[in-house]
Design a protein around this motif. Structure first.
Motif, PDB file in Angstrom:
ATOM      1  N   ILE B 100     -84.790 116.794  11.193  1.00  0.00           N
ATOM      2  CA  ILE B 100     -84.581 115.716  10.219  1.00  0.00           C
ATOM      3  C   ILE B 100     -84.070 114.483  10.944  1.00  0.00           C
ATOM      4  O   ILE B 100     -83.376 114.583  11.944  1.00  0.00           O
ATOM      5  CB  ILE B 100     -83.625 116.184   9.107  1.00  0.00           C
ATOM      6  N   ASP B 101     -84.485 113.310  10.457  1.00  0.00           N
ATOM      7  CA  ASP B 101     -84.113 112.058  11.100  1.00  0.00           C
ATOM      8  C   ASP B 101     -83.708 111.069  10.015  1.00  0.00           C
ATOM      9  O   ASP B 101     -84.521 110.319   9.503  1.00  0.00           O
ATOM     10  CB  ASP B 101     -85.300 111.543  11.921  1.00  0.00           C
ATOM     11  N   ARG B 102     -82.449 111.108   9.609  1.00  0.00           N
ATOM     12  CA  ARG B 102     -81.990 110.290   8.486  1.00  0.00           C
ATOM     13  C   ARG B 102     -82.054 108.808   8.783  1.00  0.00           C
ATOM     14  O   ARG B 102     -82.310 107.996   7.894  1.00  0.00           O
ATOM     15  CB  ARG B 102     -80.542 110.662   8.140  1.00  0.00           C
ATOM     16  N   TYR B 103     -81.821 108.427  10.027  1.00  0.00           N
ATOM     17  CA  TYR B 103     -81.785 107.002  10.351  1.00  0.00           C
ATOM     18  C   TYR B 103     -83.158 106.371  10.146  1.00  0.00           C
ATOM     19  O   TYR B 103     -83.285 105.288   9.590  1.00  0.00           O
ATOM     20  CB  TYR B 103     -81.337 106.846  11.798  1.00  0.00           C
ATOM     21  N   LYS B 104     -84.206 107.128  10.548  1.00  0.00           N
ATOM     22  CA  LYS B 104     -85.560 106.615  10.363  1.00  0.00           C
ATOM     23  C   LYS B 104     -85.903 106.519   8.877  1.00  0.00           C
ATOM     24  O   LYS B 104     -86.496 105.533   8.418  1.00  0.00           O
ATOM     25  CB  LYS B 104     -86.526 107.547  11.073  1.00  0.00           C
ATOM     26  N   GLU B 105     -85.510 107.548   8.076  1.00  0.00           N
ATOM     27  CA  GLU B 105     -85.783 107.521   6.636  1.00  0.00           C
ATOM     28  C   GLU B 105     -85.074 106.352   5.967  1.00  0.00           C
ATOM     29  O   GLU B 105     -85.648 105.700   5.089  1.00  0.00           O
ATOM     30  CB  GLU B 105     -85.313 108.822   5.992  1.00  0.00           C
ATOM     31  N   ASP B 106     -83.856 106.067   6.377  1.00  0.00           N
ATOM     32  CA  ASP B 106     -83.128 104.963   5.761  1.00  0.00           C
ATOM     33  C   ASP B 106     -83.755 103.623   6.071  1.00  0.00           C
ATOM     34  O   ASP B 106     -83.716 102.705   5.256  1.00  0.00           O
ATOM     35  CB  ASP B 106     -81.678 104.964   6.253  1.00  0.00           C
ATOM     36  N   ASN B 107     -84.349 103.501   7.254  1.00  0.00           N
ATOM     37  CA  ASN B 107     -84.907 102.206   7.629  1.00  0.00           C
ATOM     38  C   ASN B 107     -86.329 102.008   7.153  1.00  0.00           C
ATOM     39  O   ASN B 107     -86.867 100.924   7.303  1.00  0.00           O
ATOM     40  CB  ASN B 107     -84.851 102.035   9.149  1.00  0.00           C
ATOM     41  N   GLU B 108     -86.978 103.033   6.565  1.00  0.00           N
ATOM     42  CA  GLU B 108     -88.368 102.858   6.181  1.00  0.00           C
ATOM     43  C   GLU B 108     -88.507 101.896   5.013  1.00  0.00           C
ATOM     44  O   GLU B 108     -89.486 101.165   4.918  1.00  0.00           O
ATOM     45  CB  GLU B 108     -88.978 104.206   5.820  1.00  0.00           C
TER      46      GLU B 108
END
Lengths: 86, 111
Positions: B100-108
């Motif tokens: 899981i990569d929360r930082y990428k999901e938040d920036n999408e």
């Protein structure tokens, strides 16, 4: 007793510095090297304070404090450079 | 007595330093290395400085050791966070085991 503990602690800390230097030498990306350098700096600061406490040279602790602050500024500058912000 | 307690803090701090650096060598990618090394090394160095403060007491040396603890606690997590963000933004890949990569999901949503 104190001398044995002093020698053992110094050897263990220097071994940790050597392991961090290994990561700095072989790290696949530049960021790995920066992380290893940061950790080496913090361990060196605490090691300077430790040696100062045992050897009785009070003046060296100022060196440790200034070294900690300057390394922080250096890490921030390098991180800005990796973000294409510098 | 108080000097022995300070010596115990110093030994504990050096052990924490050593195991943190061991995590720096053994873990797979830069984010794991950051979280292992920074937490352990910050706590270990603070332990060493607090041990020297206990050994020296309320002298100028002891107060400077406490000041060093304050510096390390303020600067080291900030430096680790900045390095992690910079490495994610400059495209360093995550380890293969990462799920899981929360930082990428938040920036999408922002792009």
């Amino acid at each position: 007793m104190a001398e044995i503990i002093f020698n053992a602690a110094g050897i263990l800390a220097l071994l940790g510095l050597a392991l961090a230097f290994y990561r700095m030498a072989v790290g696949p990306h530049a960021v790995d090297r920066i992380v290893a350098l940061d950790n080496m700096t913090i361990i060196s600061v605490s090691l300077i304070v430790f040696f100062t406490a045992f050897l009785g040279r009070i003046i060296y602790i100022d060196v440790a404090l200034v070294y900690a602050l300057i390394s922080f500024i250096g890490i921030i500058a390098i991180a800005r450079y990796f973000e294409r912000g510098l | 007595m108080i000097e022995n307690i300070g010596m115990g803090f110093i030994i504990l701090g050096i052990l924490f330093d050593f195991f943190g650096v061991l995590g720096l060598v053994r873990l797979p990618d830069v984010y794991n290395r950051l979280q292992a090394a920074t937490k352990c090394v910050t706590f270990g160095s603070a332990g060493i400085l607090f041990g020297t403060f206990l050994m020296k007491g309320f002298t100028s040396f002891g107060f400077k050791a406490l000041l060093g603890i304050a510096f390390i606690f303020l600067t080291s997590p900030v430096a680790a966070h900045v390095i992690a963000r910079a490495s994610h933004r400059s495209g360093i890949p995550l380890a293969k085991e990462t799920t899981i990569d929360r930082y990428k999901e938040d920036n999408e949503g922002e792009k």
